[in-house]
Design an enzyme around this catalytic site. Sequence first.
Site, mmCIF file in Angstrom:
data_model
loop_
_atom_site.group_PDB
_atom_site.id
_atom_site.type_symbol
_atom_site.label_atom_id
_atom_site.label_comp_id
_atom_site.label_asym_id
_atom_site.label_seq_id
_atom_site.Cartn_x
_atom_site.Cartn_y
_atom_site.Cartn_z
ATOM 1 N N PHE A 1 -1.185 -0.797 -4.383
ATOM 2 C CA PHE A 1 -2.151 0.295 -4.498
ATOM 3 C C PHE A 1 -1.442 1.636 -4.345
ATOM 4 C CE2 PHE A 1 -4.449 -3.323 -2.652
ATOM 5 C CZ PHE A 1 -5.547 -3.426 -3.502
ATOM 6 N N ASP B 1 -2.141 6.135 -5.273
ATOM 7 C CA ASP B 1 -3.096 7.143 -5.766
ATOM 8 C C ASP B 1 -2.537 7.953 -6.923
ATOM 9 O OD1 ASP B 1 -2.485 10.200 -4.143
ATOM 10 O OD2 ASP B 1 -1.271 8.421 -3.830
ATOM 11 N N PHE C 1 0.829 -1.199 0.000
ATOM 12 C CA PHE C 1 0.000 0.000 0.000
ATOM 13 C C PHE C 1 0.869 1.256 0.000
ATOM 14 C CE2 PHE C 1 -2.308 -3.252 2.389
ATOM 15 C CZ PHE C 1 -3.618 -3.154 1.928
ATOM 16 N N ASP C 2 0.455 2.260 -0.738
ATOM 17 C CA ASP C 2 0.940 3.614 -0.520
ATOM 18 C C ASP C 2 0.272 4.134 0.754
ATOM 19 O OD1 ASP C 2 2.044 6.172 -0.900
ATOM 20 O OD2 ASP C 2 0.347 6.801 -2.130
ATOM 21 N N GLY C 3 0.801 5.239 1.290
ATOM 22 C CA GLY C 3 0.243 5.782 2.524
ATOM 23 C C GLY C 3 -0.807 6.855 2.285
#
Length: 395
Positions: A323, A325, A206-208
């Site tokens: 993932f 954004d 995951f991105d943060g």
Amino acid sequence: MSVSDGRKDKGSPLLSAAVATSAVSNACWEGKKPSIPNRKTPKPQNAITIAVSSRVLFSMEEQQLIHQQRGLEEYLQHQMEHETEPFAPGPAFSFVKALEAVNARLRELYPDSEELFDVVLMTNHHAHVGLRLINTINHHDLFIERFCMTGGNSPIGYLKAYHTNLYLSADPVKVREALEEGIAAATMFTPEKLTVVSESQLRVAFDGDAVLFSDESERIYKAHGLDKFFEHEKAHENMPLDHGPLKGFLEALGKLQKKFYTKGQRLNCPIRTYLVTARSAASSGTRALRTLRAWGLEVDEALFLAGAPKGPMLEKIRPHIFFDDQMFHVEGAAELGTVACHVPYGVAQTLPAGVAQTLPAGVAQTLPAGKPAREKDSSPKEPGPRPPSPARDNE
């Protein structure tokens, strides 16, 4: 498309949306499925439900072209004529296989528990295509019992009824609609070459900011620059960030991990999670880690890259799914063989080319959570993928 050891093939395109050829099958799961007696589909309210579109689970590019070029009736006729021919695996295939491997371990430890992954095939295909999808699922020995075939209508309205924890699609418009309904969702892309992933451990990266966390801090950076961002994070390091769209999915993964920890299998857990963020550790990492602690969540590994490219780190991790954004991070990951997903949420967003014209009235002006669109990233990079045309696509 070919399986790669991660080295860049400068002669091939960078990325294509939800496209997989037969080489994906070689890059994905090659081991035999464990023999599991009396597999039962868990009740939706007890399961962690992953809804996937048929076009990310399987490779359906040829069928898409028939639908777009010849129309619906010829498309349906083609599917019926070829219904005994299985589709090749798509970008979500290895991820779904990894979910089933986790389920096999959970059933060994907790034979009567329904806290399992449950995969739902979510598609706007007509029922005529259902037989070919069922034949394909049986051919690949997948355990998918729940289908939602909506005959041309959007399946988004059914996601909550299925208690969906995560929705994966090749259609960015449907993903945005799901996010607006409060459902974790992402647009899945396939690199032209795939690295081999683990057959025994599900790995999720995951991105943060704007993925696990809200875009609060990223807004400061976009509006006021890096120095103000560092000042803001230092001043608020003891204040947890608000949640982002994928926080609930990490929470669900953590819940299953604890079932293994309870049995003394922390070091042999078949689920491993990663935080891969552009934040710096010393100057802005404290708030990220304290936020996870405040939520009662943890990740197995945290990589603070201080703005360095994410692709090389992901190449070493070899996650089943990543993932982020921002599309340039998705592209960088896919360039080195990672199946990457775009989460269109927060201040860093821009509408993919051609999508704004197809969004429902008002949606193009109001992005998820009312966030403004971003300026395009100015760093040099290769062209990104062309998203599918949502107005015509079958999912």
